[in-house]
Enzyme design. Structure first.
Site, PDB file in Angstrom:
ATOM      1  N   SER A  44      -4.864   2.659   4.279  1.00 24.55           N
ATOM      2  CA  SER A  44      -5.008   2.027   2.967  1.00 24.55           C
ATOM      3  C   SER A  44      -5.049   0.498   3.109  1.00 24.55           C
ATOM      4  O   SER A  44      -5.845  -0.179   2.455  1.00 24.55           O
ATOM      5  CB  SER A  44      -3.836   2.451   2.074  1.00 24.55           C
ATOM      6  OG  SER A  44      -3.937   1.877   0.804  1.00 24.55           O
TER       7      SER A  44
ATOM      8  N   LYS B 294       0.797  -1.236   0.000  1.00 26.54           N
ATOM      9  CA  LYS B 294       0.000   0.000   0.000  1.00 26.54           C
ATOM     10  C   LYS B 294       0.824   1.279   0.000  1.00 26.54           C
ATOM     11  O   LYS B 294       0.362   2.331   0.431  1.00 26.54           O
ATOM     12  CB  LYS B 294      -1.011   0.037   1.171  1.00 26.54           C
ATOM     13  CG  LYS B 294      -1.833  -1.204   1.346  1.00 26.54           C
ATOM     14  CD  LYS B 294      -2.258  -1.875   0.071  1.00 26.54           C
ATOM     15  CE  LYS B 294      -3.312  -1.134  -0.714  1.00 26.54           C
ATOM     16  NZ  LYS B 294      -3.513  -1.824  -2.051  1.00 26.54           N
ATOM     17  N   SER B 295       2.041   1.170  -0.522  1.00 24.66           N
ATOM     18  CA  SER B 295       2.945   2.327  -0.502  1.00 24.66           C
ATOM     19  C   SER B 295       3.107   2.994  -1.858  1.00 24.66           C
ATOM     20  O   SER B 295       3.914   3.921  -1.993  1.00 24.66           O
ATOM     21  CB  SER B 295       4.314   1.885   0.025  1.00 24.66           C
ATOM     22  OG  SER B 295       4.174   1.343   1.320  1.00 24.66           O
TER      23      SER B 295
ATOM     24  N   HIS C 166       7.054  -7.504  -1.939  1.00 24.36           N
ATOM     25  CA  HIS C 166       6.816  -6.800  -0.673  1.00 24.36           C
ATOM     26  C   HIS C 166       7.601  -7.466   0.457  1.00 24.36           C
ATOM     27  O   HIS C 166       7.466  -7.071   1.613  1.00 24.36           O
ATOM     28  CB  HIS C 166       5.334  -6.867  -0.280  1.00 24.36           C
ATOM     29  CG  HIS C 166       4.390  -6.163  -1.202  1.00 24.36           C
ATOM     30  ND1 HIS C 166       4.584  -4.884  -1.628  1.00 24.36           N
ATOM     31  CD2 HIS C 166       3.209  -6.558  -1.740  1.00 24.36           C
ATOM     32  CE1 HIS C 166       3.564  -4.528  -2.410  1.00 24.36           C
ATOM     33  NE2 HIS C 166       2.727  -5.520  -2.489  1.00 24.36           N
TER      34      HIS C 166
ATOM     35  N   ARG D 296       6.008   4.957   2.137  1.00 23.56           N
ATOM     36  CA  ARG D 296       4.885   5.890   2.339  1.00 23.56           C
ATOM     37  C   ARG D 296       4.659   6.034   3.833  1.00 23.56           C
ATOM     38  O   ARG D 296       4.889   5.072   4.586  1.00 23.56           O
ATOM     39  CB  ARG D 296       3.634   5.303   1.681  1.00 23.56           C
ATOM     40  CG  ARG D 296       2.422   6.200   1.691  1.00 23.56           C
ATOM     41  CD  ARG D 296       1.213   5.489   1.083  1.00 23.56           C
ATOM     42  NE  ARG D 296       0.123   6.410   0.826  1.00 23.56           N
ATOM     43  CZ  ARG D 296      -1.088   6.052   0.418  1.00 23.56           C
ATOM     44  NH1 ARG D 296      -1.351   4.769   0.189  1.00 23.56           N
ATOM     45  NH2 ARG D 296      -2.028   6.952   0.215  1.00 23.56           N
TER      46      ARG D 296
ATOM     47  N   THR E 271       1.929  -0.066  -7.324  1.00 25.91           N
ATOM     48  CA  THR E 271       1.312  -0.128  -8.653  1.00 25.91           C
ATOM     49  C   THR E 271       1.650   1.148  -9.433  1.00 25.91           C
ATOM     50  O   THR E 271       1.911   1.105 -10.639  1.00 25.91           O
ATOM     51  CB  THR E 271      -0.219  -0.280  -8.498  1.00 25.91           C
ATOM     52  OG1 THR E 271      -0.476  -1.270  -7.500  1.00 25.91           O
ATOM     53  CG2 THR E 271      -0.875  -0.671  -9.798  1.00 25.91           C
TER      54      THR E 271
ATOM     55  N   THR F  65       0.277   8.425 -15.596  1.00 27.00           N
ATOM     56  CA  THR F  65       0.346   7.707 -14.311  1.00 27.00           C
ATOM     57  C   THR F  65      -0.289   8.520 -13.174  1.00 27.00           C
ATOM     58  O   THR F  65      -0.081   8.206 -12.001  1.00 27.00           O
ATOM     59  CB  THR F  65       1.807   7.341 -13.953  1.00 27.00           C
ATOM     60  OG1 THR F  65       2.577   8.535 -13.902  1.00 27.00           O
ATOM     61  CG2 THR F  65       2.414   6.368 -14.952  1.00 27.00           C
TER      62      THR F  65
HETATM   63  P1  A3P Z   1      -5.070   4.555  -1.046  1.00 27.55           P
HETATM   64  O1  A3P Z   1      -5.712   3.294  -0.549  1.00 27.55           O
HETATM   65  O2  A3P Z   1      -4.628   5.446   0.073  1.00 27.55           O
HETATM   66  O3  A3P Z   1      -5.901   5.293  -2.038  1.00 27.55           O
HETATM   67  P2  A3P Z   1      -0.035  -0.387  -3.723  1.00 27.55           P
HETATM   68  O4  A3P Z   1      -0.016  -0.261  -5.200  1.00 27.55           O
HETATM   69  O5  A3P Z   1       1.312  -0.435  -3.094  1.00 27.55           O
HETATM   70  O6  A3P Z   1      -0.956  -1.482  -3.275  1.00 27.55           O
HETATM   71  O7  A3P Z   1      -0.628   0.987  -3.145  1.00 27.55           O
HETATM   72  C1  A3P Z   1      -1.984   1.310  -3.302  1.00 27.55           C
HETATM   73  C2  A3P Z   1      -2.165   2.725  -2.855  1.00 27.55           C
HETATM   74  O8  A3P Z   1      -1.552   3.609  -3.823  1.00 27.55           O
HETATM   75  C3  A3P Z   1      -3.640   3.131  -2.800  1.00 27.55           C
HETATM   76  O9  A3P Z   1      -3.731   4.144  -1.803  1.00 27.55           O
HETATM   77  C4  A3P Z   1      -3.833   3.687  -4.208  1.00 27.55           C
HETATM   78  O10 A3P Z   1      -4.966   4.510  -4.348  1.00 27.55           O
HETATM   79  C5  A3P Z   1      -2.534   4.473  -4.363  1.00 27.55           C
HETATM   80  N1  A3P Z   1      -2.213   4.765  -5.765  1.00 27.55           N
HETATM   81  C6  A3P Z   1      -2.235   3.928  -6.811  1.00 27.55           C
HETATM   82  N2  A3P Z   1      -1.922   4.579  -7.949  1.00 27.55           N
HETATM   83  C7  A3P Z   1      -1.709   5.874  -7.603  1.00 27.55           C
HETATM   84  C8  A3P Z   1      -1.369   7.049  -8.339  1.00 27.55           C
HETATM   85  N3  A3P Z   1      -1.195   7.018  -9.651  1.00 27.55           N
HETATM   86  N4  A3P Z   1      -1.226   8.197  -7.649  1.00 27.55           N
HETATM   87  C9  A3P Z   1      -1.398   8.248  -6.312  1.00 27.55           C
HETATM   88  N5  A3P Z   1      -1.731   7.167  -5.564  1.00 27.55           N
HETATM   89  C10 A3P Z   1      -1.882   5.992  -6.210  1.00 27.55           C
END
Ligand code: A3P
Length: 295
Positions: free
Chosen positions: A138, A48-49, A108, A130, A52, A227
């Site tokens: 998240s 969740k950092s 991870h 993050r 993606t 992005t």
């Molecule tokens: P939130 O749940 O706070 O919205 P990961 O890819 O490591 O699982 O992280 C997911 C988190 O990154 C989610 O956070 C998601 O919304 C956020 N995220 C994904 N793409 C993003 C982008 N292009 N810009 C900002 N945040 C993004």
């Protein structure tokens, strides 16, 4: 059907003390014989950092900003997830077998569980960290929608588990610290989600320099635009809507949820925040890592 049912809400399984989703725990052994190539690039993050997000940025760089090429497959096929395993889907290792060089891959895992070959081959690592409060919020929403995780319980009980390192992949504190330490001996570009959010262009330039790639100014702007959270949220190749609802129920919470810095303020009570801050100060004492809680 039984197999699918079995994936739902199983308890985490500890590997060398690190709690993991049962199916991922089973892969820790097999991935140890993974042979890294020197031109691999590893994306490492605590969940969740912004994994993606960084993955799509890197893919865009690798494809020279060509949108058509980035639309060829979902992000988890283009950037294989090393320890991924689950019923009815190819494992990360299987996808990697069919991935030509130069490969991007993601993990991870804490350092102790990664294949030695990644270190021996001096594979370049891009780490994105993050702030812990936004990660916890998240992660709570992700636990609710991604059913390979145990039931998260209440937000209050989840936050306790997070602070205690009793969530999938273990301690956030240890993760951000040990990958930071690795940069003393290994090529690691250590980035922050908050910086990416504040100034994606300058972070993309850092990535390009670290990789020794160059693209035009126009392409950098194009990557920033493609992005953005708004674009990635509506893009089926990045928003995980290609995953069946029984595994990820986006009606509960979308994968692309809010994508902001400081959302923790909408979840933490004053008491939770005070408790968290006191615990955080102890866990992070002695580390120069400076996280921003808001922009
Ligand atoms: P939130 O749940 O706070 O919205 P990961 O890819 O490591 O699982 O992280 C997911 C988190 O990154 C989610 O956070 C998601 O919304 C956020 N995220 C994904 N793409 C993003 C982008 N292009 N810009 C900002 N945040 C993004």
């Amino acid at each position: 059907m039984e197999l699918v049912q079995d994936t739902f809400r199983s308890p985490l399984v500890k590997v060398k003390g690190v709690p993991l989703i049962k199916y991922f725990a089973e892969m820790v052994g097999p991935i140890q014989s993974f042979q890294a190539w020197p031109d691999d690039v590893l994306i490492s993050t605590y969940p969740k950092s912004g994994t993606t997000w960084l993955s799509e940025i890197l893919e865009m760089i690798y494809q020279g900003g060509d949108l058509q090429k980035c639309h060829r497959a979902p992000i988890y096929m283009r950037v294989p997830f090393l320890e991924f395993n689950g019923p009815g889907a190819p494992s990360g290792l299987e996808i990697l077998k069919d991935t030509p060089a130069p490969r991007l891959l993601k993990t991870h895992l804490p350092l102790d569980l990664i294949p030695q070959s990644l270190l021996d081959q001096k594979v370049k690592v891009i780490y994105v960290a993050r702030n812990a409060k936004d990660v916890a919020v998240s992660y709570y929403h992700f636990y609710k929608m991604a059913k390979g995780h145990p039931d998260p319980g209440t937000w209050d009980s989840f936050l306790e588990k997070f602070m205690d390192g009793q969530v999938s992949y273990g301690s956030w504190y240890q993760h951000v610290q040990e990958w930071w330490e690795l940069s003393r001996t290994h090529p690691v570009l250590y980035l922050f989600y908050e910086d990416l959010k504040e100034n994606p262009k300058s972070e993309i330039r850092k990535i390009l320099e670290f990789l020794g790639h160059s693209v035009s100014e126009e392409t950098v702007d194009h990557i920033v635009q493609h992005t953005s959270f708004k674009e990635m949220k509506k893009n089926p190749m990045t928003n995980y809507t290609t995953i069946p609802t029984e595994f990820m129920d986006q009606n509960i919470s979308p994968f692309m949820r809010k994508g902001i810095v400081g959302d923790w303020k909408s979840a933490f009570t004053v008491a939770q925040n005070e408790r968290f801050d006191a615990h955080y100060a102890k866990k992070m004492a002695g580390y120069k890592l400076n996280f921003r809680w808001q922009l």
